[in-house]
Design a protein around this motif. Structure first.
Motif, PDB file in Angstrom:
ATOM      1  N   SER A  24       0.827  -1.212   0.000  1.00 45.93           N
ATOM      2  CA  SER A  24       0.000   0.000   0.000  1.00 45.93           C
ATOM      3  C   SER A  24       0.860   1.259   0.000  1.00 45.93           C
ATOM      4  N   GLU A  25       2.138   1.123   0.371  1.00 43.57           N
ATOM      5  CA  GLU A  25       3.042   2.280   0.271  1.00 43.57           C
ATOM      6  C   GLU A  25       3.223   2.729  -1.182  1.00 43.57           C
ATOM      7  N   CYS A  27       0.857   3.012  -3.260  1.00 46.81           N
ATOM      8  CA  CYS A  27      -0.404   3.606  -3.749  1.00 46.81           C
ATOM      9  C   CYS A  27      -0.218   5.072  -4.154  1.00 46.81           C
ATOM     10  N   GLY A  28      -0.463   5.352  -5.420  1.00 46.47           N
ATOM     11  CA  GLY A  28      -0.275   6.697  -5.944  1.00 46.47           C
ATOM     12  C   GLY A  28       1.120   6.926  -6.493  1.00 46.47           C
ATOM     13  N   HIS A  29       2.007   5.940  -6.329  1.00 43.48           N
ATOM     14  CA  HIS A  29       3.392   6.102  -6.752  1.00 43.48           C
ATOM     15  C   HIS A  29       3.864   4.969  -7.665  1.00 43.48           C
ATOM     16  N   GLY A  30       2.948   4.137  -8.120  1.00 44.93           N
ATOM     17  CA  GLY A  30       3.304   2.988  -8.955  1.00 44.93           C
ATOM     18  C   GLY A  30       3.873   3.416 -10.301  1.00 44.93           C
ATOM     19  N   PRO A  31       4.611   2.508 -10.942  1.00 37.31           N
ATOM     20  CA  PRO A  31       5.302   2.873 -12.180  1.00 37.31           C
ATOM     21  C   PRO A  31       4.346   3.180 -13.336  1.00 37.31           C
ATOM     22  N   VAL A  32       3.236   2.490 -13.394  1.00 39.40           N
ATOM     23  CA  VAL A  32       2.176   2.870 -14.343  1.00 39.40           C
ATOM     24  C   VAL A  32       0.851   2.663 -13.644  1.00 39.40           C
ATOM     25  N   LEU A  33      -0.143   3.377 -14.090  1.00 36.92           N
ATOM     26  CA  LEU A  33      -1.427   3.408 -13.391  1.00 36.92           C
ATOM     27  C   LEU A  33      -2.003   2.007 -13.208  1.00 36.92           C
ATOM     28  N   ASP A  36      -0.226   0.353 -10.415  1.00 34.67           N
ATOM     29  CA  ASP A  36      -0.626   0.998  -9.167  1.00 34.67           C
ATOM     30  C   ASP A  36      -1.907   0.326  -8.667  1.00 34.67           C
ATOM     31  N   LEU A  37      -2.839   0.211  -9.591  1.00 37.27           N
ATOM     32  CA  LEU A  37      -4.120  -0.442  -9.300  1.00 37.27           C
ATOM     33  C   LEU A  37      -3.927  -1.899  -8.877  1.00 37.27           C
ATOM     34  N   PHE A  92      10.653  -1.361  -8.331  1.00 37.30           N
ATOM     35  CA  PHE A  92       9.565  -2.273  -8.704  1.00 37.30           C
ATOM     36  C   PHE A  92      10.062  -3.715  -8.799  1.00 37.30           C
TER      37      PHE A  92
ATOM     38  N   ALA B 292       7.177   9.213 -10.017  1.00 34.08           N
ATOM     39  CA  ALA B 292       6.610   7.878 -10.277  1.00 34.08           C
ATOM     40  C   ALA B 292       6.757   7.548 -11.759  1.00 34.08           C
ATOM     41  N   GLY B 296       9.395   4.898 -13.119  1.00 28.90           N
ATOM     42  CA  GLY B 296       8.689   3.729 -13.622  1.00 28.90           C
ATOM     43  C   GLY B 296       8.909   3.487 -15.107  1.00 28.90           C
TER      44      GLY B 296
END
Lengths: 251, 318, 318, 251
Positions: A24-25, A27-33, A36-37, A92, B292, B296
């Motif tokens: 959950s850390e 969340c909002g910072h993932g490499p692509v949306l 992230d989801l 990642f 990000a 990423g």
């Protein structure tokens, strides 16, 4: 036996909580949306499993503690998660490797646990194993993509494998509690899980064009016995802050 | 001359369809300005969902109970989902996601300024749900009937989930207000910080909003900023009273004659200052998104490279 | 043949000085093996101070009172200082700090294995001071009389500060043991984790310690590992009793005949495993040092570049 | 007046505590050992000042609260430090710029405060100003080295200046409380500090060969009024964890 089952269920709950927290850390910072989801989704599944497990642990304990008491009011040294899941997210590739090592164990454990003669535990496993199958699919696919992707992704993957592989063995090394429950047939023999886990890992690593890492002499353990890395304390300081700051309130 | 007349007639036909409440679909002809306005609005809306994950994401790891943590995580996940289908809706108009993201990261494209305010206490999770989602719903419900089909359909789903989120936010506030004094203080303190910024969410005063007329003609917009702001105040002041909280505006009083609440003047200097980049979190929010994206980039490259390798192998095998 | 005799005679003279407790100074002739042994031991000691900052540094931001925070921060700062003057002492033997650091970072040089154990609770700050510094002092006090002058003088200062640190650690334990039950449990839990690793700090059993004899002959070392370990147990078991704590060793019993405490066998498998890199924190500790060094490289470069520019400007001005 | 003085002293204490905390995060991780030591040293000075200030604030308040109550038991929204000092460490250039902006204000403030008619405050300032002079020397020298060092150090410095300069104005923008105390002559007029501060900054920037940053329209404020960035909450979760987890105990 009830005490041992309590300890085991608590160990599983701590494990899902800590790994879910780490995911959950992102969340909002993932490499692509989309990823992230996906990570939020896995975190949410793990959190759901956590709650069921703590609720059951509270019943087994019979001391009137709630799921929140168990999650929020124990110090790091009382936590029983294996070391792997408390390791920081890193990049990642680290997150994917950590997830893959966990999912491969988690899925196969739940697959066996759903036939446990302990009905509540079997019920939780039955519900969670479907989610775990999806998690394992996700982390396996990403491990393959990173291994057989670009030179950079491969280098990052190799580094993550070199860092994290040493934490894999603890997952399936039984503690005294686990061994006792295995003798009673309540918990599957981890040795019996090994062939399927190894076969899956071998398949994924082959697809990823990555040789199987060898870190046997450096296998790390301790977390399941309360011997953690220093990372866990910071995680809990954050996770527990509100309940510690405002004890006994309803939210 | 002939072309111009033909275009005029196309424009007229287009407007006639709008006036008849016929949905415009991706393959239909549409004026360039309509397309551009929609791309701008939808991508801005998508960006707001994505940037909007950050202030709430900020409390996931610190949520005070496992149940609240699960609800909050699910909510932020929903926002990512909204972002995804809004980007898709914008893509039906010919915009590319890469370009939309580049515009966000360069500062060219905007997102809702409300997300440039920080979340400082757990009660902010209540206020964001109750007030911010509440204001968003008022802005968005009319968009479910907006003239462009894919946008309208996306908004139906968004609004359904948003109203669910709004109820969750209100429930957080209710729990705090029914709790210990320290919880009620936390709720009031958060309301004090969020009240005025949410009033700003409806945009500048009608007299300062030059695009409103055209947007209403195209039925992209159905109410003016001031109409919606009044509606919001009329809805929220009683809810605050119900919670036992006080909105931080002495002028917020029921006006029997207008059958509406009077309220004070928004600090438009603050509004424009935040829009221009000077909010407490503008820098951090954009930085988080850019970081990000940049950090990423290698992941996406790896996925594409792998897909290409796999396709090549399959082609050989076939 | 003549050279050999001359060398032999030098060796004899050197040993005669040692035996007469005359200090060896940097400019004096010394056997290569003596120099190498000292460089290895002093740099290892310096590395231990620097790596040793990490487990205690881990609790500075979480210290439970401002006073304890200040004491802890000052202590860790002292360790940095010890590191600095130990590196300087090694430099008097011709070692360069760059090379010593490179050896640490490559894993070639060792540091005290005790720092590969994690600090997991506040009570660990007590145990590190009380037990770890206690063991370090037993190891180090004889070094104040060691044959190499700069090392002996550095150790005088180190030991003075260490014994201050040790008292602070004991005081933390005392406060915990005189506190609430939860604090006393915390103290006992920490003692359970630290007891055996501190016994390992004296090194392998004498029978497994081949270098001891030569080091004692050179008066780099003055007691054997087992002698010091026994001394430590004899000192600490009564202190633990005084605190109301129990050392996690059933065999730790007073032996009237020996006039010393018996105690159980150290787990030498664990000892060698941690020495070889398999402790819970080996990876993190080395990683932290390497990262600080690599990420800090540009800072040192900038300082050197600026100094060079300034010197050039001053040369022109002169 | 006593209430306003309490608020002002609390603001200074929060400021030193938060910046000292940030600096202490470097401990063991500094770019070179000597600077690791220097930053720990500054952190220690600031912590000493913090304690004197909280102790005095507790006296002014007269409610029986201790220095630890004030530091450990207030939420982020009650903290009164300016935004600058809660900004994360970033790289060494960010830490140096943050420190320089603070030191330039802190030193000149203390220099004037030591003549305050409020004797206890003057006493604290008198003791701390000597330390602050050393801090300002340290951060000034490093700013010069990084500005007039290598291309990389310059680039990092420029980025740090671009990020942090916007937080400088808040330091010397009086709150209502500060303005009231200035009217009473208890706190120096910040306008009167400006020439010396600007002269020192101009000198250091010139030596560093860096043009003075211009960020007037983007000046950030809020922290002194309790409007913080999201960074502070995490800092306090860590700082306060033990006191929150084990309330009312002696350590």
């Amino acid at each position: 036996m009830r005490q041992q089952l309590f300890e085991f269920v608590l160990q599983l709950a701590d494990t899902s909580l800590v790994l879910g927290h780490r995911l959950s850390e992102w969340c909002g910072h993932g490499p692509v949306l989309e990823q992230d989801l996906a990570m939020a989704n896995i975190a949410l599944d793990l959190l759901g499993e956590t709650r069921s497990l703590y609720q059951y642990a509270a019943v087994l304990e019979g001391q009137g503690r709630t799921e929140d008491d168990l999650a929020y009011l124990r110090p790091a040294t009382a936590y029983r998660n294996p070391l792997l899941v408390e390791q920081p997210n890193g990049d990642f590739a680290h997150t994917v490797v950590r997830q893959f090592l966990f999912d491969n164990y988690h899925y196969h454990l739940l697959l066996a646990l759903k036939d446990s003669p302990d009905a509540p535990l079997a019920g939780i496993a039955e519900k969670s194993v479907k989610e775990a199958a999806y998690h394992l699919k996700w982390s396996s696919e990403w491990l393959i993509r990173l291994g057989d992707g670009t030179a950079e992704s491969r280098q990052r993957l190799d580094k993550a494998l070199a860092t994290l592989w040493r934490y894999a063995a603890e997952l399936t090394t039984p503690t005294a509690t686990e061994a006792a429950l295995q003798d009673l047939g309540l918990v599957p023999d981890y040795g019996a899980l090994a062939p399927a886990m190894q076969a899956h890992a071998a398949h994924v690593l082959a697809e990823a064009t990555v040789p199987t890492p060898q870190f046997a002499p450096f296998a790390q353990r301790g977390g399941k016995g309360g011997q953690h890395s220093e990372h866990l304390g910071y995680l809990l300081a954050e996770l527990q802050y509100m309940q510690r700051a405002y004890p006994g309130l309803t939210w | 001359m002939e072309t111009l007349e033909k275009d005029l007639s196309r424009d007229d036909q287009f407007q006639a369809r709008i006036d008849a409440d016929v949905r415009i679909e991706p393959k239909d002809w549409m004026p360039d300005a309509y397309r551009k306005t929609l791309i701008r609005q939808i991508s801005q809306h998508a960006h707001s969902e994505i940037v909007g994950m950050l202030p709430e994401g900020n409390w996931i790891t610190r949520a005070p109970s496992l149940k609240r943590k699960a609800i909050l995580l699910a909510k932020v996940q929903d926002e990512a989902g909204h972002g995804l289908y809004l980007y898709s809706a914008a893509e039906t108009l010919g915009a590319s996601r890469d370009q939309m993201l580049a515009d966000l990261h360069s500062g060219k494209a905007k997102y809702s300024s409300i997300f440039n305010y920080p979340t400082l206490s757990w009660a902010d999770m209540g206020c964001v749900g109750w007030l911010v989602d509440g204001a968003a719903i008022l802005n968005q419900v009319p968009l479910c009937r907006t003239s462009y089909g894919p946008y309208a359909r996306a908004m139906v789903r968004v609004c359904k989930e948003e109203s669910f989120h709004q109820r969750q936010g209100f429930e957080i506030m209710q729990t705090l207000c029914a709790g210990a004094p320290v919880q009620k203080e936390m709720a009031q303190e958060a309301l004090n910080r969020w009240w005025w910024p949410t009033l700003m969410m409806f945009g500048p005063k009608d007299s300062e909003s030059p695009n409103t007329e055209q947007s209403m003609k195209w039925r992209i917009k159905r109410f003016t900023n001031d109409e919606l702001r009044q509606k919001f105040v009329d809805m929220m002041v009683p809810q605050a009273e119900f919670l036992g909280l006080t909105v931080p505006d002495e002028k917020a009083q029921w006006n029997e004659a207008r059958q509406a609440y009077d309220f004070g003047e928004v600090d438009w200097n603050e509004f424009w200052s935040v829009v221009k980049g000077n909010g407490l979190c503008n820098h951090d929010r954009l930085q988080a998104r850019v970081q990000a994206h940049e950090e990423g980039a290698w992941v996406l490259e790896a996925a594409l490279a792998h897909a290409a390798k796999r396709a090549a192998r399959e082609a050989v095998a076939a």
